[in-house]
Write a protein that holds these residues in place. Structure first.
Motif, mmCIF file in Angstrom:
data_model
loop_
_atom_site.group_PDB
_atom_site.id
_atom_site.type_symbol
_atom_site.label_atom_id
_atom_site.label_comp_id
_atom_site.label_asym_id
_atom_site.label_seq_id
_atom_site.Cartn_x
_atom_site.Cartn_y
_atom_site.Cartn_z
ATOM 1 N N LYS A 1 0.821 -1.218 0.000
ATOM 2 C CA LYS A 1 0.000 0.000 0.000
ATOM 3 C C LYS A 1 0.857 1.272 0.000
ATOM 4 O O LYS A 1 0.461 2.286 -0.547
ATOM 5 C CB LYS A 1 -0.943 -0.012 1.213
ATOM 6 C CG LYS A 1 -2.005 -1.101 1.131
ATOM 7 C CD LYS A 1 -3.070 -0.948 2.190
ATOM 8 C CE LYS A 1 -2.628 -1.325 3.578
ATOM 9 N NZ LYS A 1 -2.322 -2.751 3.748
ATOM 10 N N THR A 2 2.026 1.210 0.629
ATOM 11 C CA THR A 2 2.843 2.430 0.724
ATOM 12 C C THR A 2 3.208 2.964 -0.658
ATOM 13 O O THR A 2 3.117 4.168 -0.908
ATOM 14 C CB THR A 2 4.123 2.176 1.541
ATOM 15 O OG1 THR A 2 3.773 1.425 2.704
ATOM 16 C CG2 THR A 2 4.770 3.477 1.954
ATOM 17 N N ASP B 1 -3.548 6.376 6.423
ATOM 18 C CA ASP B 1 -3.071 4.998 6.323
ATOM 19 C C ASP B 1 -3.574 4.230 7.535
ATOM 20 O O ASP B 1 -3.533 4.741 8.651
ATOM 21 C CB ASP B 1 -1.538 4.987 6.258
ATOM 22 C CG ASP B 1 -0.984 3.646 5.794
ATOM 23 O OD1 ASP B 1 -1.752 2.846 5.207
ATOM 24 O OD2 ASP B 1 0.217 3.395 6.004
ATOM 25 N N GLU B 2 -4.035 3.008 7.308
ATOM 26 C CA GLU B 2 -4.587 2.182 8.388
ATOM 27 C C GLU B 2 -5.671 2.960 9.134
ATOM 28 O O GLU B 2 -5.650 3.091 10.364
ATOM 29 C CB GLU B 2 -3.471 1.716 9.326
ATOM 30 C CG GLU B 2 -2.300 1.135 8.538
ATOM 31 C CD GLU B 2 -1.802 -0.202 9.065
ATOM 32 O OE1 GLU B 2 -2.396 -0.752 10.002
ATOM 33 O OE2 GLU B 2 -0.821 -0.716 8.478
#
Ligand code: ADP
Ligand code: MG
Length: 212
Positions: A54-55, A154-155
């Motif tokens: 995902k990064t 993110d998350e």
């Protein structure tokens, strides 16, 4: 060139050759499904498990439109923990290696404020941090988010589970309305969907079930 090759994307030659150097030859599933839209500037909600890449899915979106010659905070990535923020920052630095001097600054809780404030005085192109600490910097006016072009949550499920919703809403409102917002989450239950709906405009929704 096939559809899962990075070279099918409108990335700069410098970014493409650096991906090759990093050994990233094929996109992972989440990258293949999200990067074309991300690079067009669309908002995104992406659901995918840990380790799915995902990064780079948001990192390449940030870097493709980042101007290294403009020393303003052009991207903000919010992460639930200090460890995750450090990981994201390191991956962004690797991805940015071919672009010259891109400064990625980590702002997380637990660390003393003073060195963070000193670093902010020198500026950073990309800030990666936890919601509580980013909110603290906004309250002290030591961080300027008015030039942010890409905002990444993110998350997001973990951040909301940890009770960061109010901080996130406050941080979002300190960013320009005209920006790209990318939300990543392992799960996307209705309560998070409702809570975050106002942060995104017509987002593309992508779900990747199995890992690549
Ligand atoms: P996630 O955020 O989904 O948990 P990461 O972005 O941390 O996943 O990536 C997991 C690992 O996969 C990292 O070590 C990263 O360097 C590597 N990786 C990401 N994309 C690719 C790719 N296209 N090819 C090879 N390795 C990749
Ligand atoms: Mg991650």
């Amino acid at each position: 060139m096939n559809s899962t090759s990075f070279s099918s994307l409108p990335l700069t030659p410098a970014l493409l050759s650096n991906l090759d150097t990093l050994g990233y030859h094929q996109m992972t599933a989440i990258q293949a499904q999200s990067l074309p839209a991300v690079l067009e500037g669309r908002d995104l909600i992406a659901q995918a498990k840990t380790g799915s890449g995902k990064t780079a899915a948001f990192g390449l979106g940030i870097l493709q439109k980042l101007n290294p010659a403009w020393f303003a905070t052009q991207a903000l990535v919010l992460c639930p923990t200090r460890e995750l923020a450090d990981q994201v920052a390191n991956e962004l630095r690797r991805l940015a290696r071919a672009m010259g001097n891109v400064k990625v600054l980590v702002l997380t809780g637990g660390a003393p404020m003073r060195p963070q404030i000193a670093s902010l005085e020198h500026g950073a192109h990309i800030v990666v941090g936890t919601p509580g600490r980013i909110r603290d910097h906004l309250g002290r006016a030591t961080l300027d988010l008015s030039k942010v072009q890409t905002l990444v949550l993110d998350e997001a499920d973990r951040m909301t589970d940890m009770g960061f919703y109010d901080e996130i809403a406050n941080i979002v409102s300190a960013c320009p309305t005209r920006r790209q917002t990318l939300l990543f989450s392992a799960t996307y239950p209705d309560d998070i969907r409702h809570a975050t709906a106002s942060f995104l405009i017509d987002p593309l929704e992508v779900t990747v079930e199995a890992q690549h």
